[in-house]
Design a protein around this motif. Sequence first.
Motif, mmCIF file in Angstrom:
data_model
loop_
_atom_site.group_PDB
_atom_site.id
_atom_site.type_symbol
_atom_site.label_atom_id
_atom_site.label_comp_id
_atom_site.label_asym_id
_atom_site.label_seq_id
_atom_site.Cartn_x
_atom_site.Cartn_y
_atom_site.Cartn_z
ATOM 1 N N ASN A 137 -29.169 30.046 10.960
ATOM 2 C CA ASN A 137 -28.375 31.053 10.266
ATOM 3 C C ASN A 137 -29.043 31.402 8.939
ATOM 4 O O ASN A 137 -28.913 30.671 7.953
ATOM 5 C CB ASN A 137 -26.958 30.523 10.039
ATOM 6 C CG ASN A 137 -26.112 31.490 9.223
ATOM 7 O OD1 ASN A 137 -26.490 32.639 9.000
ATOM 8 N ND2 ASN A 137 -24.968 31.016 8.757
ATOM 9 N N PHE A 146 -19.713 33.800 18.173
ATOM 10 C CA PHE A 146 -20.983 34.219 18.745
ATOM 11 C C PHE A 146 -20.742 34.830 20.124
ATOM 12 O O PHE A 146 -20.137 34.191 20.991
ATOM 13 C CB PHE A 146 -21.933 33.020 18.880
ATOM 14 C CG PHE A 146 -22.247 32.343 17.577
ATOM 15 C CD1 PHE A 146 -23.386 32.677 16.862
ATOM 16 C CD2 PHE A 146 -21.381 31.393 17.055
ATOM 17 C CE1 PHE A 146 -23.665 32.065 15.653
ATOM 18 C CE2 PHE A 146 -21.645 30.771 15.852
ATOM 19 C CZ PHE A 146 -22.792 31.109 15.144
ATOM 20 N N VAL A 239 -27.730 36.489 21.771
ATOM 21 C CA VAL A 239 -26.726 35.885 20.889
ATOM 22 C C VAL A 239 -26.456 36.844 19.734
ATOM 23 O O VAL A 239 -27.388 37.286 19.063
ATOM 24 C CB VAL A 239 -27.208 34.526 20.338
ATOM 25 C CG1 VAL A 239 -26.256 34.001 19.266
ATOM 26 C CG2 VAL A 239 -27.345 33.510 21.462
ATOM 27 N N ALA A 241 -24.035 37.106 16.301
ATOM 28 C CA ALA A 241 -23.180 36.321 15.425
ATOM 29 C C ALA A 241 -22.188 37.206 14.676
ATOM 30 O O ALA A 241 -22.477 38.362 14.355
ATOM 31 C CB ALA A 241 -24.037 35.549 14.423
#
Length: 268
Positions: A137, A146, A239, A241
């Motif tokens: 991150n 996520f 992915v 976030a």
Amino acid sequence: MPKLFIFTVLSCAGALLALTAGQSVAAPITAVNEPVLIDFTGFNGSGFNAVYTPGTNGRFVSPDIKIIGFDYGTLNYNGDQYDLREDFARGNFSSGVSTSGIYGFNVGTGSVTDPTLGWQPGNSDMTPGTFTFRYQNLTGVTLHAFDVSYEVWVRNDQASSYAVNMAYAGEAAAFTTVGDLAVITPGRADSSPAFVRTLRETTVNATVLPNEYFYLQFQGDDASGTGSRDEIALDDISVTAHTPEPGTATTMLALGAAAALRRRRRSA
């Protein structure tokens, strides 16, 4: 519980992101609401390197993948495995194989090529085993949710059944397996085996502070039967976030509405 979206199709989606020399494939998360994609473009089953160096084209280049479950050993984060005689570099194939190990299976059709991260389970190789990707991150804010999507490709040419599960974790947390996303190969071989794609999508919750890691793990193991196993592959792992905790926005709106109602009652 994660929100699940499950689809199964028979056609190839195609690569979504080109890999250039020196680019780390398992990229860090640098912005919220923007997908980070791993599509294995350029991978041909010739091994793994943490850092790109000239003359190593065709390898998966990333410090952020860990592989456990092969007799030859473990690929640790920031590790290298590329011995062509061993499990981590079995080469590039478009059809069935018999030797266990990691392959760059090409699941495209006709003139379309779509490389994947594939493996042939066998004996004690990937029975069980895991492929784990970590995402640091680097957004500067705490992440809480996520969106995850990925493809599992199966060439069902054997009578035994094999299972692929997805699990996730935040920093220093235990992995949570999302059982509803399991891909389990049939216990009976297809008469004309070909790679078949299954798409999985979900949203998971994990708190990841700045500079910490989010982990996405793919777990493989025998499901039933004995003897040889089907060929398996992963592709287009995405992915995305997000920052708000689940329900935060709804809760804040509800609290604001309640406060406004109380003010109106007091002024009446």
